[in-house]
Motif scaffolding. Structure first.
Motif, PDB file in Angstrom:
ATOM      1  N   PRO A  65       4.205   3.984  -1.054  1.00 24.54           N
ATOM      2  CA  PRO A  65       4.968   2.745  -0.852  1.00 24.54           C
ATOM      3  C   PRO A  65       6.077   2.973   0.171  1.00 24.54           C
ATOM      4  O   PRO A  65       6.511   4.110   0.414  1.00 24.54           O
ATOM      5  CB  PRO A  65       5.549   2.468  -2.247  1.00 24.54           C
ATOM      6  N   VAL A  66       6.537   1.883   0.763  1.00 25.60           N
ATOM      7  CA  VAL A  66       7.602   1.968   1.766  1.00 25.60           C
ATOM      8  C   VAL A  66       8.732   1.020   1.393  1.00 25.60           C
ATOM      9  O   VAL A  66       8.549   0.059   0.637  1.00 25.60           O
ATOM     10  CB  VAL A  66       7.084   1.627   3.180  1.00 25.60           C
ATOM     11  N   LEU A  67       9.895   1.316   1.934  1.00 20.59           N
ATOM     12  CA  LEU A  67      11.062   0.468   1.717  1.00 20.59           C
ATOM     13  C   LEU A  67      10.997  -0.703   2.678  1.00 20.59           C
ATOM     14  O   LEU A  67      11.099  -0.525   3.899  1.00 20.59           O
ATOM     15  CB  LEU A  67      12.335   1.283   1.938  1.00 20.59           C
ATOM     16  N   LYS A  68      10.807  -1.900   2.136  1.00 15.91           N
ATOM     17  CA  LYS A  68      10.666  -3.074   3.001  1.00 15.91           C
ATOM     18  C   LYS A  68      12.020  -3.636   3.410  1.00 15.91           C
ATOM     19  O   LYS A  68      12.251  -3.942   4.584  1.00 15.91           O
ATOM     20  CB  LYS A  68       9.849  -4.157   2.283  1.00 15.91           C
ATOM     21  N   SER A  69      12.925  -3.804   2.435  1.00 10.48           N
ATOM     22  CA  SER A  69      14.234  -4.376   2.770  1.00 10.48           C
ATOM     23  C   SER A  69      15.274  -3.974   1.737  1.00 10.48           C
ATOM     24  O   SER A  69      14.954  -3.652   0.591  1.00 10.48           O
ATOM     25  CB  SER A  69      14.158  -5.905   2.855  1.00 10.48           C
ATOM     26  N   GLU A  87       8.789   6.991   3.604  1.00  9.31           N
ATOM     27  CA  GLU A  87       7.848   6.847   2.494  1.00  9.31           C
ATOM     28  C   GLU A  87       8.577   7.154   1.192  1.00  9.31           C
ATOM     29  O   GLU A  87       9.517   7.955   1.165  1.00  9.31           O
ATOM     30  CB  GLU A  87       6.652   7.790   2.656  1.00  9.31           C
ATOM     31  N   LEU A  88       8.134   6.514   0.109  1.00  4.76           N
ATOM     32  CA  LEU A  88       8.798   6.681  -1.175  1.00  4.76           C
ATOM     33  C   LEU A  88       7.948   7.553  -2.098  1.00  4.76           C
ATOM     34  O   LEU A  88       6.743   7.336  -2.232  1.00  4.76           O
ATOM     35  CB  LEU A  88       9.037   5.320  -1.827  1.00  4.76           C
ATOM     36  N   PRO A  89       8.564   8.537  -2.754  1.00  6.92           N
ATOM     37  CA  PRO A  89       7.814   9.397  -3.679  1.00  6.92           C
ATOM     38  C   PRO A  89       7.354   8.623  -4.907  1.00  6.92           C
ATOM     39  O   PRO A  89       8.036   7.689  -5.351  1.00  6.92           O
ATOM     40  CB  PRO A  89       8.825  10.476  -4.061  1.00  6.92           C
ATOM     41  N   VAL A  90       6.206   9.002  -5.424  1.00  4.17           N
ATOM     42  CA  VAL A  90       5.639   8.354  -6.602  1.00  4.17           C
ATOM     43  C   VAL A  90       5.337   9.425  -7.650  1.00  4.17           C
ATOM     44  O   VAL A  90       4.750  10.457  -7.332  1.00  4.17           O
ATOM     45  CB  VAL A  90       4.356   7.577  -6.271  1.00  4.17           C
ATOM     46  N   GLN A 168       7.242  -2.130  -0.717  1.00  2.00           N
ATOM     47  CA  GLN A 168       5.925  -2.647  -0.343  1.00  2.00           C
ATOM     48  C   GLN A 168       4.865  -1.554  -0.418  1.00  2.00           C
ATOM     49  O   GLN A 168       5.060  -0.427   0.005  1.00  2.00           O
ATOM     50  CB  GLN A 168       5.948  -3.228   1.072  1.00  2.00           C
ATOM     51  N   TYR A 169       3.708  -1.946  -1.017  1.00  3.20           N
ATOM     52  CA  TYR A 169       2.532  -1.078  -1.023  1.00  3.20           C
ATOM     53  C   TYR A 169       1.336  -1.959  -0.681  1.00  3.20           C
ATOM     54  O   TYR A 169       0.910  -2.793  -1.502  1.00  3.20           O
ATOM     55  CB  TYR A 169       2.345  -0.426  -2.386  1.00  3.20           C
ATOM     56  N   GLY A 170       0.829  -1.834   0.530  1.00  3.52           N
ATOM     57  CA  GLY A 170      -0.220  -2.738   0.973  1.00  3.52           C
ATOM     58  C   GLY A 170       0.284  -4.167   0.986  1.00  3.52           C
ATOM     59  O   GLY A 170       1.301  -4.476   1.600  1.00  3.52           O
ATOM     60  N   GLN A 171      -0.403  -5.046   0.272  1.00  2.00           N
ATOM     61  CA  GLN A 171       0.025  -6.437   0.170  1.00  2.00           C
ATOM     62  C   GLN A 171       0.969  -6.676  -0.999  1.00  2.00           C
ATOM     63  O   GLN A 171       1.527  -7.764  -1.145  1.00  2.00           O
ATOM     64  CB  GLN A 171      -1.210  -7.345   0.017  1.00  2.00           C
ATOM     65  N   GLU A 172       1.153  -5.674  -1.836  1.00  2.00           N
ATOM     66  CA  GLU A 172       2.010  -5.821  -3.023  1.00  2.00           C
ATOM     67  C   GLU A 172       3.464  -5.552  -2.657  1.00  2.00           C
ATOM     68  O   GLU A 172       3.783  -4.551  -2.012  1.00  2.00           O
ATOM     69  CB  GLU A 172       1.564  -4.834  -4.104  1.00  2.00           C
ATOM     70  N   VAL A 173       4.345  -6.457  -3.078  1.00  2.00           N
ATOM     71  CA  VAL A 173       5.788  -6.289  -2.871  1.00  2.00           C
ATOM     72  C   VAL A 173       6.489  -6.423  -4.219  1.00  2.00           C
ATOM     73  O   VAL A 173       6.325  -7.428  -4.919  1.00  2.00           O
ATOM     74  CB  VAL A 173       6.352  -7.330  -1.874  1.00  2.00           C
ATOM     75  N   GLN A 174       7.242  -5.406  -4.587  1.00  2.00           N
ATOM     76  CA  GLN A 174       8.031  -5.454  -5.820  1.00  2.00           C
ATOM     77  C   GLN A 174       9.512  -5.464  -5.457  1.00  2.00           C
ATOM     78  O   GLN A 174       9.944  -4.767  -4.529  1.00  2.00           O
ATOM     79  CB  GLN A 174       7.713  -4.266  -6.714  1.00  2.00           C
TER      80      GLN A 174
END
Length: 524
Positions: A65-69, A87-90, A168-174
């Motif tokens: 996942p990446v930091l979108k905002s 990139e964000l660790p999981v 954001q991960y692909g089309q998913e945004v949390q």
């Protein structure tokens, strides 16, 4: 006309497909869950707001996942970050499902609110154990270090800034929001704010003592006690290295950091009975983990040094403390870890009052008392513990942060426990004699008038109810409800008629914050 109908039909089919696809996306299982804090408090002049979170999953993600905002009230503040992670660790678990992760999180929240029934508690503990044993890949936490000086607006003391983060991960945004609360922890010439339960990389924390010291300094604490596990400290150089690391952290950070420890005690059959925190100790001798019974563990801490004392950790948390016949302990964690229920009907508070009642005669004969503590139990940098909780134990040290003053206050129960950092305390006065929290007032004739002097310094503004209870909520000798503002000092007074016998009186403040004091003990 036919051509028009065909076009309409095609459009309807397309719209139907879009609607269906959207519904499927909205119901699609999340690829990860976010663990973070609802609110973090910082000093007004702190150099950095450190807001951490962790991502948990059971899936094999194709990418990170990446930091979108990052924003505050809709204003982009991503440019104020010291580092923008690419990139964000999981943290990945094996043998579990996302449904189990979500269920664990639901049960955890209910557990700390005290709303779980027996079956729910059994399920939670089973899932909790499964999670901690199913870690496949621990990649750690994400720390967003916001530089307040680079924000596109001025920071005001006493204000809350909702920091919203999109991942954001692909089309998913949390999206999650953490409230950044800018306010100093109140203190005065007598009372200092301390953090009494935190774990470093000398045991199962991820941060160094210096990193921990700087974190708590930024939150306004004046003293930190690091309490690593007694079975893990020897694996990282032993007591000498451990103590030296605390001394080095003190020098480098500018606030005192002292070496304590946490040990698990067991029954004669080896079954876990609970955890003890050791303060004022000078070695790990007699503090070997899972070796001693509850009373023997307390006694070994008691005799470690002239100022050492034992505290029962998370007494109704996990693990529960099981032996309620013990004596000679000096502290009781009313607020600990991820606890969410702090009202006087919560299980730690009910048990504490029971212990105050049981040990009342001892209070007049010995210096140990089940004093009120609040502590984070922060496993610094772990995926399940990304941020400190912000609990505060105030110590009456006459303003000193020396080790002897701190250890003496802990040994003698000169403490106030606070959820968010508000400070409340009181004293009794009769015929020129004044007694303070943690002290005994003896030789008081029946039907004597005792004056009450109370001080309240809220860290959160709002409506509070302030009470001083006699014994196990038998009666109220002081009660007042009103609106109180953050950063203001309120002084109140009253009186009551002492009815003889042996009694304890403690302060309870409820509202936007929760505060409990160790009692003052009064007898004929």
């Amino acid at each position: 006309m036919k051509k028009f109908l065909v076009v309409i039909t095609i459009l309807c089919l397309i719209l139907g497909m879009v609607t269906t696809s959207g519904a499927q996306d909205s119901n699609k299982e999340q690829n990860f869950i976010v663990v973070t804090s609802d609110r973090i408090r910082f000093e007004p002049n702190v150099d950095s707001w450190n807001v951490a979170f962790s991502l948990l999953t059971v899936l094999d993600l194709k990418s990170k996942p990446v930091l979108k905002s990052v924003s505050i009230n809709g204003v982009d503040v991503k440019g104020s970050l010291a580092v923008v992670p690419s990139e964000l660790p999981v943290n990945k678990f094996k043998g579990l499902t996302m449904a189990q992760l979500k269920r664990w999180n639901e049960l955890r929240k209910a557990y700390h609110k005290g709303t779980l029934n027996k079956d729910g508690l059994t399920e939670f503990r089973s899932l909790n154990k499964a999670l901690k044993g199913a870690m496949e890949k621990a990649e750690g936490i994400v720390e967003l270090k916001v530089d307040p000086s680079k924000l596109p607006f001025s920071i005001e003391k006493g204000k809350i800034y909702p920091l919203q983060v999109e991942i954001q991960y692909g089309q998913e945004v949390q999206t999650f929001t953490t409230e950044v609360f800018i306010q100093s922890i109140p203190s005065d010439s007598s009372w200092i704010p301390a953090q009494l339960h935190v774990h470093s990389n000398f045991s199962d924390g991820k941060k160094t003592p210096l990193e921990i010291a700087n974190t708590y300094k930024g939150m306004g604490y004046k003293v930190v006690y690091i309490t690593d596990h007694t079975d893990l400290i020897p694996q990282h150089g032993g007591w000498s290295s451990y103590s030296q690391a605390m001394a080095n952290a003190s020098s480098a950070s500018g606030i005192p950091v002292y070496p304590g420890a946490e040990m698990t005690v067991v029954s004669s059959s080896g079954a876990e009975q609970g955890d003890l925190l050791a303060y004022g100790i000078v070695s790990l001798t007699g503090l070997e983990n899972r070796t001693y019974g509850p009373q023997e563990g307390i006694d070994n801490i008691w005799y470690n040094s002239s100022l050492s004392s034992a505290t029962i950790a998370h007494p109704t948390g996990e693990p529960d403390w099981l032996d309620w016949s013990v004596v000679r302990y000096s502290g009781f964690e009313l607020m600990s870890g991820l606890q969410l229920n702090f009202a006087d009907g919560a299980s730690p508070m009910v048990r504490w009052r029971s212990e105050l009642t049981r040990l009342l005669p001892d209070a007049f004969n010995y210096i140990y008392r089940p004093s009120a503590h609040a502590a984070d139990d922060w496993h610094s940098g772990q995926w399940y513990d990304p941020n400190p909780q912000g609990y505060v134990t105030f110590l009456n040290t006459s303003g000193s942060t020396s080790k002897s003053a701190v250890d003496s206050a802990l040994l003698r129960g000169k403490t106030v426990a606070s959820r968010d950092g508000g400070l409340g305390y009181f004293c009794f006065e009769r015929n020129g004699t004044t007694k303070y929290i943690g002290e005994t007032f003896t030789g008081v004739p029946t039907n004597s008038k005792i004056n009450i002097y109370l001080t309240f310094k809220p860290v959160n503004s709002g409506t509070y109810t302030i009470k001083i209870y006699k014994d196990n909520k038998v009666s109220e000798i002081f009660s007042q409800t009103g609106s109180y503002s953050s950063g203001v000092t309120y002084n109140m007074s009253g009186s009551f008629i002492f009815d003889g016998g042996q009694h304890y009186y403690y302060l309870y403040i409820s509202g936007p914050d929760y505060i409990y004091s160790t009692p003052i003990y009064v007898s004929n």
